[in-house]
Motif scaffolding. Structure first.
Motif, short mmCIF file in Angstrom:
data_model
loop_
_atom_site.label_atom_id
_atom_site.label_comp_id
_atom_site.label_asym_id
_atom_site.label_seq_id
_atom_site.Cartn_x
_atom_site.Cartn_y
_atom_site.Cartn_z
N TYR A 1 0.83 -1.20 0.00
CA TYR A 1 0.00 0.00 0.00
C TYR A 1 0.86 1.26 0.00
O TYR A 1 0.92 1.98 -0.98
N ARG A 2 1.56 1.52 1.08
CA ARG A 2 2.35 2.75 1.16
C ARG A 2 3.66 2.46 1.89
O ARG A 2 3.68 1.74 2.88
N CYS A 3 4.74 3.07 1.39
CA CYS A 3 6.08 2.88 1.95
C CYS A 3 6.57 4.19 2.55
O CYS A 3 6.45 5.26 1.93
N ILE A 4 7.11 4.13 3.78
CA ILE A 4 7.66 5.30 4.46
C ILE A 4 9.14 5.01 4.77
O ILE A 4 9.47 4.00 5.40
N ASN A 5 10.02 5.89 4.28
CA ASN A 5 11.45 5.71 4.53
C ASN A 5 11.80 6.15 5.95
O ASN A 5 11.32 7.16 6.45
#
Length: 673
Positions: A465-469
């Motif tokens: 869904y969504r990637c956060i570094n």
């Protein structure tokens, strides 16, 4: 190429006219050899893959020295076993890249593999040869021989004959045609029933004659020739094909006289001695002890004699004292030619110049001896030799330090000496060091500092869904109503199954992607509820209102309503089936008709009901089983309500109507594959 034709690679040396041509030739031969080795490795790798995909064991004996065959066969065999056990065909990180690819490809093909004809599957999940001879497939007059995947029927024949499957009988072997004969050069092979014979085609040569039976060359009888060939002083001997005469052996001190044909005694003149080889050599009388001359005389040897010469002078380097020649010490009186730093050493009758340690005598003077030019063994490993006048010094190369003079060059641990030389990790190596970064970081161009890697922008679809570094790593998040699974996958929370919804008791809880919905299944008037999703027309109600024109039950009034709830993802393969109606078998005089209607929708992108309805299609099979198929992409919306009307006709007259009420919810979230 050589690798494909002979399965070997060899280099042949060639001689070229010029050095430049030879240099180019060597490069070409090495490149050709390397290319041949690469093709040979690929050839045996393909043989290994074929063996494993035929479900046969890897050949351990015949190709035990071919590493590429064994590696490719074992990697593919591991993939086949994993695939046949319904295992995971994902690449294995413990294998190298090529072996991992072969493992995955063979794993995916494993379930489609089967044994070749003439083989059967064994208990070890490998193909084994079927011994057809156990079932006696050959006639009684023939012998069965099992072969890999088949068999042969062999008939016993006499020597020189072989069984012919074509003619069904023993046929003569043509030893001449198949080169199975022993005829030598000069003979012609002629085939005969069950055998062959050799016929002579060339002469035997001087002293030989042809044997009429064996066709071989026999030695002629030359004894009569020898009787007439003898000469005085000579001995005649028979040799193959002819004869030869040699002089008779003479005793020591005798020599053969070819003119008279006899041995005669040898005599040397005075002053000469006879040797074992029959030669006269001069006697050196001056070498005899004592010397034939006086002490004051010099003995000179001459051929056959000697002479004594009176001398009163001394040779160079000597001086006469009391009729004796005494040595002159040139070093003591300074009468020498040694130049510094050479040292004069006196010898009898002369002198010589010696150089001190670290110098050598060259061009009549002492020059420095370059010890460093004599090879690398003079200094320890990891050091360089530096020449000095009369000596040398061993300097350790960069990254090393000398433990003791001319002893050992030990590595300098830069990581311990300067802990801050690297930002994160320092790895010491022989003579140097290098910096490493922690997982999630990359080394900068200065080879010392590290920068964070943005995995989210580097790798597409890293998260579903969504990637956060985050520093040194990344984090996958999911929308509300989902839980994270395996670090990157979003799994929907089934609120209905877990009982964490707020639907009334009489409502049906339908799980959605990321939430749930409560649906009421209240039946219309005149219908009775069965279960949670079915409304059946009540016969008593129909009978009670049969006289009411507006409420009475007719054939056009549906006999039942069936509620179905479907949740679809926002992204799916098109076309795809989402609903199916299975009908009982109709009689011959019955048939069914179906009608798809859009009842309700909530589409923020398009308000045209016809466009929504065009995204669905009913596919009817001959057995009147119906499949509802989505033919076009659906936008994330709140709800679509479709009704499928099923009309049953008997003798082309409407018999009954059933309505399937479908409530379709589209997931509002767009997930990565």
């Amino acid at each position: 190429m050589q690798a494909e034709s002979t399965q070997t690679c060899s280099m042949t040396r060639q001689i070229w006219a010029s050095k430049n041509t030879k240099h180019i030739s060597i490069h070409c031969r090495f490149l050709t050899h390397i290319c041949c080795l690469s093709n040979l490795r690929n050839f045996f790798c393909e043989e290994g893959l074929k063996t494993a995909l035929r479900l046969l064991p890897c050949n351990e004996k015949i190709l035990e020295s071919k590493d590429s065959y064994q590696i490719c066969c074992k990697c593919c065999e591991l993939g086949v076993r994993t695939g046949r056990d319904q295992g995971d065909c994902e690449p294995m990180t413990v294998l190298d890249k090529k072996c991992s690819e072969q493992f995955t490809n063979c794993c995916k093909r494993a379930k489609f593999l089967s044994c070749d004809a003439g083989f059967k599957m064994g208990d070890d999940e490998r193909c084994q040869d079927i011994n057809e001879c156990l079932s006696s497939p050959c006639p009684k007059t023939m012998m069965c021989k099992n072969t890999p995947g088949s068999f042969q029927c062999i008939e016993g024949c006499e020597f020189g004959y072989i069984w012919s499957m074509k003619y069904g009988q023993c046929r003569d072997i043509d030893e001449c045609a198949i080169l199975k004969h022993n005829c030598t050069h000069g003979h012609r092979c002629e085939n005969m029933p069950g055998s062959f014979r050799c016929i002579r085609e060339s002469n035997c040569g001087t002293g030989y004659q042809v044997d009429p039976v064996t066709q071989t060359c026999m030695l002629m009888n030359v004894n009569r020739i020898l009787m007439n060939a003898g000469k005085p002083g000579y001995i005649c001997k028979n040799v193959p094909g002819t004869y030869k005469c040699v002089p008779e052996n003479c005793r020591f001190g005798e020599k053969f006289n070819a003119f008279y044909g006899r041995c005669e005694k040898m005599q040397c003149r005075s002053g000469f001695n006879l040797t074992l080889t029959g030669k006269c050599i001069d006697i050196n009388e001056c070498a005899q002890k004592p010397s034939p001359c006086k002490l004051s005389e010099r003995c000179d040897n001459i051929p056959g004699s000697y002479r004594c010469v009176q001398t009163f002078t001394c040779s160079e380097g000597l001086e006469m004292k009391d009729l004796q020649c005494l040595d002159i010490d040139e070093c003591a009186i300074g009468n020498h030619t040694c130049l510094p730093p050479a040292i004069c050493k006196n010898t009898y009758g002369s002198f010589h110049c010696e150089c001190p340690t670290g110098f050598i005598f060259k061009y009549d003077t002492c020059v420095d001896d370059d010890e460093c030019s004599k090879g690398s063994s003079i200094c320890p490993i990891n050091s360089e030799c530096r020449n000095t006048p009369g000596s040398y010094v061993c300097d350790c190369t960069s990254g090393y330090k000398m433990i003791n003079e001319r002893g050992i060059c030990e590595d300098i641990n830069e990581c311990e000496l300067s802990p801050d030389v690297c930002e994160q990790k320092c790895i010491n190596i022989q003579g140097s060091y290098y910096c490493l970064c922690k997982e999630g970081y990359r080394l900068n161009s200065d080879k010392q500092t590290c920068r964070d890697l943005d995995e989210c922008s580097m790798i597409s679809n890293l998260c579903q869904y969504r990637c956060i570094n985050i520093p040194g790593s990344y984090k996958c998040i999911c929308p509300s109503g989902f839980t994270i699974e395996r670090g990157s996958q979003c799994r929907d929370i089934d609120e209905c199954h877990l009982g964490i919804h707020n639907c009334p008791v009489n409502n049906i809880c339908v799980n959605l992607q990321g939430g749930f919905r409560c649906h009421s299944t209240d039946c219309p008037k005149g219908y009775e509820k069965f279960g949670n999703n079915r409304c059946q027309l009540n016969a008593r109600w129909c009978q009670k209102h049969q006289n009411n024109t507006n409420l009475r039950c007719t054939v056009h009034k549906p006999v039942k309503y069936i509620y179905s709830f479907i949740s679809l993802p926002a992204r799916m393969n098109i076309p795809t089936e989402i609903f199916r109606i299975r009908n009982r078998k109709l009689s011959r005089n019955q048939h069914a008709e179906f009608d798809l209607r859009l009842i309700n929708m909530n589409d923020p992108y398009n308000n045209s009901s016809q466009i929504i309805l065009d995204k669905f299609q009913l596919k009817i099979n001959p057995s009147y089983n119906v499949h509802l198929i989505v033919t076009r992409d659906l936008h994330p919306i709140d709800e679509i309500e479709l009704h499928i009307y099923m009309k049953i006709f008997t003798n082309n007259t409407l018999h009954s109507i059933s309505v399937m009420k479908l409530f379709i919810d589209i997931n509002q979230y767009d997930f990565n594959p």
